[in-house]
Design an enzyme around this catalytic site. Structure first.
Site, PDB file in Angstrom:
ATOM      1  N   ASP A  26       0.847  -1.190   0.000  1.00  0.00           N
ATOM      2  CA  ASP A  26       0.000   0.000   0.000  1.00  0.00           C
ATOM      3  C   ASP A  26       0.883   1.242   0.000  1.00  0.00           C
ATOM      4  OD1 ASP A  26      -2.240  -1.561   0.176  1.00  0.00           O
ATOM      5  OD2 ASP A  26      -2.941  -0.760   2.091  1.00  0.00           O
ATOM      6  N   LYS A  83      -8.275   0.585  -5.059  1.00  0.00           N
ATOM      7  CA  LYS A  83      -9.449   0.000  -4.401  1.00  0.00           C
ATOM      8  C   LYS A  83     -10.736   0.713  -4.793  1.00  0.00           C
ATOM      9  CE  LYS A  83      -7.028  -1.344  -0.117  1.00  0.00           C
ATOM     10  NZ  LYS A  83      -6.994  -2.805  -0.183  1.00  0.00           N
ATOM     11  N   GLY A 155      -5.260  -2.957   8.961  1.00  0.00           N
ATOM     12  CA  GLY A 155      -4.915  -1.790   9.758  1.00  0.00           C
ATOM     13  C   GLY A 155      -4.664  -2.091  11.221  1.00  0.00           C
ATOM     14  N   ARG A 167      -5.890 -20.586   7.295  1.00  0.00           N
ATOM     15  CA  ARG A 167      -6.073 -21.962   7.790  1.00  0.00           C
ATOM     16  C   ARG A 167      -7.448 -22.495   7.414  1.00  0.00           C
ATOM     17  NH1 ARG A 167      -2.343 -24.537  10.543  1.00  0.00           N
ATOM     18  NH2 ARG A 167      -0.763 -23.376  11.695  1.00  0.00           N
ATOM     19  N   GLY A 216      -3.089  -7.349   8.361  1.00  0.00           N
ATOM     20  CA  GLY A 216      -2.427  -7.464   9.652  1.00  0.00           C
ATOM     21  C   GLY A 216      -0.969  -7.876   9.584  1.00  0.00           C
ATOM     22  N   GLY A 237      -0.349  -3.678   4.019  1.00  0.00           N
ATOM     23  CA  GLY A 237      -1.078  -2.416   3.995  1.00  0.00           C
ATOM     24  C   GLY A 237      -0.353  -1.381   4.818  1.00  0.00           C
ATOM     25  N   SER A 238      -0.766  -1.272   6.076  1.00  0.00           N
ATOM     26  CA  SER A 238      -0.189  -0.252   6.951  1.00  0.00           C
ATOM     27  C   SER A 238       1.187  -0.648   7.458  1.00  0.00           C
ATOM     28  CB  SER A 238      -1.128  -0.044   8.141  1.00  0.00           C
ATOM     29  OG  SER A 238      -2.468  -0.047   7.706  1.00  0.00           O
TER      30      SER A 238
END
Lengths: 296, 190
Positions: A26, A83, A155, A167, A216, A237-238
């Site tokens: 990102d 997005k 995030g 999983r 995450g 992402g973050s």
């Protein structure tokens, strides 16, 4: 010489196949996009805000300003993704007109439709969608998605939800492979998945499109963990630009994704990266505020 | 024959499957010590900037250049074509630089311009070949040792120079293994 055909499944899913084993990052500015490319990212996701900031800001999160996306497309040679809100087919048409290489119909943005996703088959540009289980994955493929990713919980810098989703997906695929053919219709019914796609997964022994991990991932070890759990590549992402040293961390996550099965190299790669992004415990986020609950 | 597929990133699995269909022993290689035993190497499609950086970062440039110098067959598809080239227009990215071709990256445009098309490839026989182009490069110029194997709209999209084979398209995404078996033939000395 035959006729040239654009936007076929092979061409759309093919780009995702070319991203396998890579990291998609990102970015919110051209400078960040350059940092991502130099670190070895296989693509960038052009955004106005990273998920951690979207979460903090609250309110309605929408498609990024086209100007931001175009500026990012200008400075990198790797593919640029962007997005659109779930169900917002006009945002998607705008992104296609801009020439982005992949559209993420994403739960990170506020859904525009609380019942229906975009009919992705109507587009020449390919789509990636989030999924937490096999049924959700096959519904998205049925609508025309040519790449998948786990939803995780975006995030948060907390990998637990991405692990849960990966999983779940792998466990359901293993179960499907052991299901006799006469039970496949009921399997499809219970999973809420198109029957033909259920049969195809059994035939192939895997999903018919690439499945990345997302939501995450904050450290090289997180990326390696997801690769070992069976995903095809990594979205961060973050995790990069909310960390103290984005350059070092971006490169380390790329290296760890490649050498995910070599613990001594991973130890080397993980050294001295500075502080990771601040994390969020999932139980502190109310269920209705969890992005992973978005999507139908 | 033992054929390696460079397993840094990209369409690795598809190349492995295609080579196995040709009856070859195939290994995925991503560490320097794995290259010496190979009779041939495929550099798959993916992102050429990413693969190039990681080749340098993890010391894989020397082992690949050694294979090429020994005359072992090397096949680059898409990103692999770019990496084998001596020059790429408007880019300073890392290149192995062993094939005398000048390449334009993303020469057809962005992903929405990606396409598939049946092309004549005379060395593979009379049947046209299903060519899949994904943000594909083109060979804009080539030296005298380069043999052109296929063109698309008059532009060069597949070529050979001694033990080096390149294609801008992706045979590994189709069921047609004729390009792979042509490459295996090269590895066997044809």
């Amino acid at each position: 010489m035959g006729m040239a055909e654009q936007g076929t499944f092979c061409v759309k899913a093919g780009l995702a196949e070319m991203q396998k084993g890579g990291v998609i990052m990102d970015v919110t500015t051209p400078e960040q996009a350059k940092i991502a490319e130099e670190a070895g990212a296989v693509a960038v996701m052009a955004l106005e805000r990273v998920p951690a900031d979207i979460r903090a800001a609250g309110g309605v999160a929408r498609m990024a300003d086209p100007e931001i996306i175009l500026k990012i497309m200008d400075v990198v040679t790797i593919p640029v993704m962007a997005k659109a809100r779930i169900g917002h087919f006009v945002e998607a048409k705008i992104l296609e007109a801009l020439g982005v290489d992949y559209i993420d119909e994403s739960e990170v943005l506020t859904p525009a439709d609380d019942e229906f996703h975009i009919n992705k088959r109507q587009f020449t540009v390919p789509f990636v969608c989030g999924a937490r289980n096999l049924g959700e994955a096959l519904r998205r493929i049925g609508e025309g998605a040519s790449m998948l990713r786990t939803k995780g919980e975006p995030g948060t810098g907390n990998v637990v939800e991405a692990v849960r989703h990966m999983r779940m997906m792998m466990s359901e695929i293993r179960k499907l492979l052991n299901t006799p053919d006469e039970e496949l219709m009921s399997f499809a019914k219970q999973a809420g998945a198109p029957y033909e796609l259920v049969c195809q997964v059994k035939r192939l022994g895997r999903l018919p499109v690439v499945n990345f991990a997302a939501g995450g991932i904050a450290t090289p070890a997180d990326a390696a963990l997801m690769m070992q759990l069976g995903c095809d590549g990594i979205f961060v992402g973050s995790g990069i630009f909310k960390a103290k040293e984005p350059r070092a961390r971006a490169k380390a996550i790329v290296d760890a994704t490649l050498h995910h099965d070599d613990p001594s190299l991973l130890a080397e790669i993980s050294k001295g990266l500075g502080e990771a992004m601040p994390g969020l415990e999932i139980s502190t986020i109310r269920r209705e505020e969890r992005m992973q609950e978005r999507g139908w | 024959m033992k054929i390696g597929v460079l397993a840094i990133q990209g369409a690795v699995r598809e190349h492995v499957t295609a080579l196995q269909k040709c009856g070859e022993d195939v290994v995925c290689v991503k560490k320097a010590e794995q290259f010496a035993e190979l009779d041939g190497l495929v550099i798959p499609g993916g992102e050429s900037t990413t693969i190039g950086k990681l080749l340098v970062r993890f010391g894989l440039v020397e082992p690949i250049l050694r294979l090429i110098a020994q005359g072992k067959a090397v096949y680059g598809t898409c990103a692999g074509l770019i990496l084998l080239a001596t020059r790429v227009e408007g880019s300073e990215q890392f290149l192995l630089g062993k094939m005398d071709i000048a390449v334009a990256r993303n020469a057809f445009g962005r992903q929405r311009e990606s396409f598939e098309q049946e092309l004549p490839v005379p060395v593979l026989g009379k049947e046209p070949f299903p060519a899949v182009f994904i943000r594909a490069p083109l060979i804009k110029a080539y030296g005298s040792k380069v043999q052109v194997l296929a063109r698309c709209n008059a532009e060069v999209v597949a070529a050979r120079q001694d033990n080096l084979l390149v294609s801008a398209f992706h045979p590994e995404l189709t069921d047609d293994v004729r390009m792979h078996s042509y490459f295996v033939g090269m590895a066997k000395g044809n």
